[in-house]
Design an enzyme around this catalytic site. Structure first.
Site, PDB file in Angstrom:
ATOM      1  N   GLU A   1      25.253   6.959  -8.114  1.00  0.00           N
ATOM      2  CA  GLU A   1      26.702   6.822  -7.958  1.00  0.00           C
ATOM      3  C   GLU A   1      27.359   8.177  -8.157  1.00  0.00           C
ATOM      4  OE1 GLU A   1      28.039   3.699 -10.573  1.00  0.00           O
ATOM      5  OE2 GLU A   1      27.108   2.152  -9.354  1.00  0.00           O
TER       6      GLU A   1
ATOM      7  N   GLY B   1      27.938  -2.070  -9.533  1.00  0.00           N
ATOM      8  CA  GLY B   1      27.007  -0.939  -9.435  1.00  0.00           C
ATOM      9  C   GLY B   1      25.825  -1.089 -10.370  1.00  0.00           C
ATOM     10  N   GLY B   2      26.069  -1.192 -11.671  1.00  0.00           N
ATOM     11  CA  GLY B   2      24.973  -1.372 -12.612  1.00  0.00           C
ATOM     12  C   GLY B   2      25.140  -0.624 -13.912  1.00  0.00           C
TER      13      GLY B   2
ATOM     14  N   HIS C   1      41.155   0.559 -12.555  1.00  0.00           N
ATOM     15  CA  HIS C   1      39.805   0.019 -12.728  1.00  0.00           C
ATOM     16  C   HIS C   1      39.341   0.032 -14.174  1.00  0.00           C
ATOM     17  CE1 HIS C   1      35.752  -0.948 -11.448  1.00  0.00           C
ATOM     18  NE2 HIS C   1      35.258   0.140 -12.004  1.00  0.00           N
TER      19      HIS C   1
ATOM     20  N   SER D   1      29.932   2.372 -18.712  1.00  0.00           N
ATOM     21  CA  SER D   1      30.628   1.492 -19.659  1.00  0.00           C
ATOM     22  C   SER D   1      29.764   0.324 -20.111  1.00  0.00           C
ATOM     23  CB  SER D   1      31.940   0.978 -19.081  1.00  0.00           C
ATOM     24  OG  SER D   1      31.763   0.600 -17.757  1.00  0.00           O
TER      25      SER D   1
ATOM     26  N   HIS E   1      39.582   3.283  -9.411  1.00  0.00           N
ATOM     27  CA  HIS E   1      38.387   3.289  -8.569  1.00  0.00           C
ATOM     28  C   HIS E   1      38.834   3.656  -7.163  1.00  0.00           C
ATOM     29  CE1 HIS E   1      34.713   2.152  -6.579  1.00  0.00           C
ATOM     30  NE2 HIS E   1      34.137   1.940  -7.749  1.00  0.00           N
TER      31      HIS E   1
ATOM     32  N   ARG F   1      34.878  10.189  -9.847  1.00  0.00           N
ATOM     33  CA  ARG F   1      35.905   9.250  -9.403  1.00  0.00           C
ATOM     34  C   ARG F   1      37.324   9.772  -9.439  1.00  0.00           C
ATOM     35  NH1 ARG F   1      34.136   3.648 -11.952  1.00  0.00           N
ATOM     36  NH2 ARG F   1      32.319   3.685 -10.605  1.00  0.00           N
TER      37      ARG F   1
ATOM     38  N   SER G   1      34.019 -12.705 -24.617  1.00  0.00           N
ATOM     39  CA  SER G   1      32.643 -13.103 -24.279  1.00  0.00           C
ATOM     40  C   SER G   1      32.104 -12.325 -23.085  1.00  0.00           C
ATOM     41  CB  SER G   1      32.583 -14.611 -24.004  1.00  0.00           C
ATOM     42  OG  SER G   1      33.407 -14.926 -22.905  1.00  0.00           O
ATOM     43  N   GLY G   2      32.465 -11.040 -22.994  1.00  0.00           N
ATOM     44  CA  GLY G   2      31.825 -10.152 -22.012  1.00  0.00           C
ATOM     45  C   GLY G   2      30.575  -9.540 -22.628  1.00  0.00           C
TER      46      GLY G   2
ATOM     47  N   ASP H   1      44.935  -7.504 -24.408  1.00  0.00           N
ATOM     48  CA  ASP H   1      45.355  -8.269 -25.601  1.00  0.00           C
ATOM     49  C   ASP H   1      44.804  -7.673 -26.900  1.00  0.00           C
ATOM     50  OD1 ASP H   1      46.366  -9.930 -23.674  1.00  0.00           O
ATOM     51  OD2 ASP H   1      44.929 -11.549 -24.007  1.00  0.00           O
TER      52      ASP H   1
ATOM     53  N   LYS I   1      39.527 -16.495 -23.795  1.00  0.00           N
ATOM     54  CA  LYS I   1      40.747 -17.179 -23.371  1.00  0.00           C
ATOM     55  C   LYS I   1      40.607 -17.897 -22.028  1.00  0.00           C
ATOM     56  CE  LYS I   1      42.946 -13.043 -21.422  1.00  0.00           C
ATOM     57  NZ  LYS I   1      44.165 -12.251 -21.366  1.00  0.00           N
TER      58      LYS I   1
ATOM     59  N   ARG J   1      35.731   8.358 -17.147  1.00  0.00           N
ATOM     60  CA  ARG J   1      34.411   7.754 -17.365  1.00  0.00           C
ATOM     61  C   ARG J   1      33.475   8.019 -16.188  1.00  0.00           C
ATOM     62  NH1 ARG J   1      32.318   2.354 -15.876  1.00  0.00           N
ATOM     63  NH2 ARG J   1      34.148   2.397 -14.545  1.00  0.00           N
TER      64      ARG J   1
END
Ligand code: FAD
Ligand code: SIN
Length: 523
Positions: free
Chosen positions: A116, A49-50, A352, A392, A244, A291, A11-12, A223, A36, A387
């Site tokens: 960034e 960050g955004g 990260h 993301s 990160h 990064r 549920s992200g 998972d 979970k 990335r």
């Protein structure tokens, strides 16, 4: 037996965006979202960050964002995917704003844009320094308002249901593997039930918990990827783990508190404890290098100087402006005894983001029929070897939509077999020594942090490979004999993640992006 048309695990941002689209388009179909932990607990919730998205046509362009993404990915991004994600971003952003997610505005009422590392223009939309919380709350509000979405917190998905669970019982299995849902534990009753569905989406996030120091919350145990791997889905690029550069240095924190890269975008400097800026020794972009470069530079400073941490210095930045942009970080640092208007923040790199994952095509389809993967657990080809910051959340909303367009065409034609067996727990007993699980988890995190982190070597990888083999066999034996618990399942999944990172690291023969083996000379 719970039956649903669409099963979404996670549920992200990825799972909820897909659920909302499906529920609106198919009011007659049932959409079940399992998670979970509490409904909001996710990597998404902690994003600071955004979202990177091209909005200002005067200072920015799609081409610039595409070039920045390709440059960060160090030659391993799929160009087609980079192009489509960057170009489709603004439309998808509009949708989540329509669903009620808010972002900061500038004085003219336009979305305020931050910068960034690795970005050549200001293009990060944000909500103070708690962008993820704002997104998660907005999406949950929208999902809860749709009557055909059933959101089930504290439901732990154990394994995907595929033909191999019942292959002797069907007369003519189709060629290839299909997914028919998942076996799921209700964590309140500890009962394991089969959730049978036409379409299943894995949106289970990353696996930062495989390392000792990580910005990822406790749910990030890989998972979904481990389930997909057991079901024989294709998995790719797991050696590319992004560290990160700046997590608050406090040895016992799990997760480590992130100090957003936007602070460096805002003008903060990285310094040694003697107050020396060091980033220009490593890259012309200084603190705003991508990064992988900043994390490797910090790692090198720590090793050569023998220090425990480096520092992020914000003391030269105007105080009020800083506090209004980063109120949460200001408060959090104060609670840890650091007044960032007067003192430097102690920071270290922390695991990260997982750049690789379950391989999917441009519509989010995995190599298993009717199984989709979206968000951090998926490998789309966008990130390559590293990335680009804030790409993301963007990838998740773009691919949630692409999964939706694919399912839209197929949903009514999918049939589910009726003879799927129940979960079989015969012969298992409650483990008498929980220490077997907790100690192995600690051992695994130490092993990965000491041997398979920012800088790797052939010898460390070989050692890691031998040790992971032992942990694997011990844990598989426990899994066969024990009544299942989320803790045991997570351990087993983390071991799979570690195995894949080590195996791919041993196979990779050159340094790229986040992957650095000091025995190779090409960097
Ligand atoms: P998540 O948001 O992690 O959601 C995973 C879901 O799956 C959770 O609900 C979890 O409970 C559930 N789940 C997992 N396993 C199971 C299981 N076995 N059974 C049932 N449910 C399960 N990215 C950006 O683009 N910009 C940023 O500013 C940014 N900042 C970040 C800051 C931090 C501190 C962190 C940790 C990450 C940040 N990222 C950022 C990365 C970004 O937040 C994640 O990549 C993204 O949120 C992942 O979304 P997701 O939906 O794929 O997974
Ligand atoms: C950060 O705010 O520094 C994290 C951004 C990201 O991980 O994309």
């Amino acid at each position: 037996m719970p039956q649903t048309d669409v099963l979404i695990i996670g549920s992200g941002i990825a799972g909820l965006s897909f659920a909302i689209k499906m529920a609106k388009r198919f009011p007659d179909q049932s959409i079940t979202v399992l998670t979970k932990a509490d409904d909001s607990e996710s990597n998404t919730k902690y994003a600071q960050g955004g979202i990177a998205v091209v909005l200002d046509e005067l200072t920015d362009s799609f081409q610039k964002h595409i070039d920045d993404t390709l440059r960060a990915g160090d030659g391993l991004c799929k160009r087609e995917v980079v192009e489509l994600v960057v170009r489709e971003g603004p439309k998808r952003l509009e949708e989540i704003i329509e669903w009620g997610v808010e972002f900061d505005q500038d004085t003219s009422g336009n979305l305020a844009l931050g910068r960034e590392g690795g970005h050549t223009a200001k293009r990060i939309i944000h909500y103070k320094d708690i962008t993820g919380l704002q997104i998660e709350k907005g999406l949950l509000r929208q999902a809860n308002a749709l009557s055909n979405i059933c959101l089930l917190p504290h439901h732990f998905s154990i394994d995907l249901i595929t033909e191999h669970h019942f292959k002797r019982k069907i007369s003519q299995p189709e060629p290839g593997i299909s997914c028919y849902g998942a076996y799921v534990m209700d964590q309140d009753t500890c009962k394991i039930e089969k959730y049978v569905s036409k379409v299943t989406m894995l949106a289970t996030g990353g696996a930062g918990q495989v390392y000792r120091t990580t910005t990822n919350p406790l749910i990030a145990t890989g998972d979904g990827l481990a389930m997909a791997y057991r079901a024989m889905a294709k998995v790719k690029d797991m050696e590319f783990i992004q560290f990160h550069p700046t997590a608050f240095f406090a040895q016992d924190d799990n997760p480590s508190f992130l100090i957003t890269e936007a602070i460096r975008g805002h003008g903060a400097y990285l310094k040694t404890k003697d107050g020396e800026r060091f980033m220009f020794k490593y890259d012309d972009r200084g603190e705003l290098a991508s990064r992988d470069i900043v994390a490797q530079a910090i790692d090198n400073e720590l090793i050569t100087r023998g220090d425990e941490c480096v520092y992020l210095d914000c003391t030269h930045l105007p105080t009020e402006d800083f506090i209004s942009h980063f109120p949460n970080i200001y408060k959090k640092c104060l609670s840890k005894g650091i007044d960032i208007t007067k003192q430097m923040i102690p920071v270290v790199p922390a695991a990260h983001y997982q750049c690789g994952g379950i391989e999917v095509d441009v519509y989010g389809c995995t190599s298993i029929r009717n199984l989709y993967a979206c968000g951090e657990c998926a490998y789309t080809g966008l990130h390559g070897a590293n990335r680009l910051a804030s790409n993301s959340l963007l990838e998740a909303i773009v691919f949630a939509h692409r999964c939706f367009t694919d399912v839209e065409k197929k949903l009514y034609a999918i049939n589910v077999p009726q003879n799927i067996p129940d979960w079989n727990a015969e012969g298992t007993t409650v483990p008498r020594e929980q220490i077997l699980i907790t100690h192995t988890r600690k051992e695994l995190r130490d092993l990965m942090s000491d041997y398979v982190a920012i800088v790797r070597s052939n010898e460390r990888l070989m050692r890691a490979s031998k040790r992971i083999d032992i942990l694997y066999h011990e844990t598989e034996r426990l899994y066969e004999e024990a009544v299942l618990s989320p803790q045991l399942c997570e351990l087993r999944n983390l071991i799979t993640i570690a195995f894949l990172i080590i195996r791919n690291s041993l196979e990779r023969k050159e340094n790229r992006g986040t992957f650095f083996n000091k025995d190779f000379i090409n960097r």
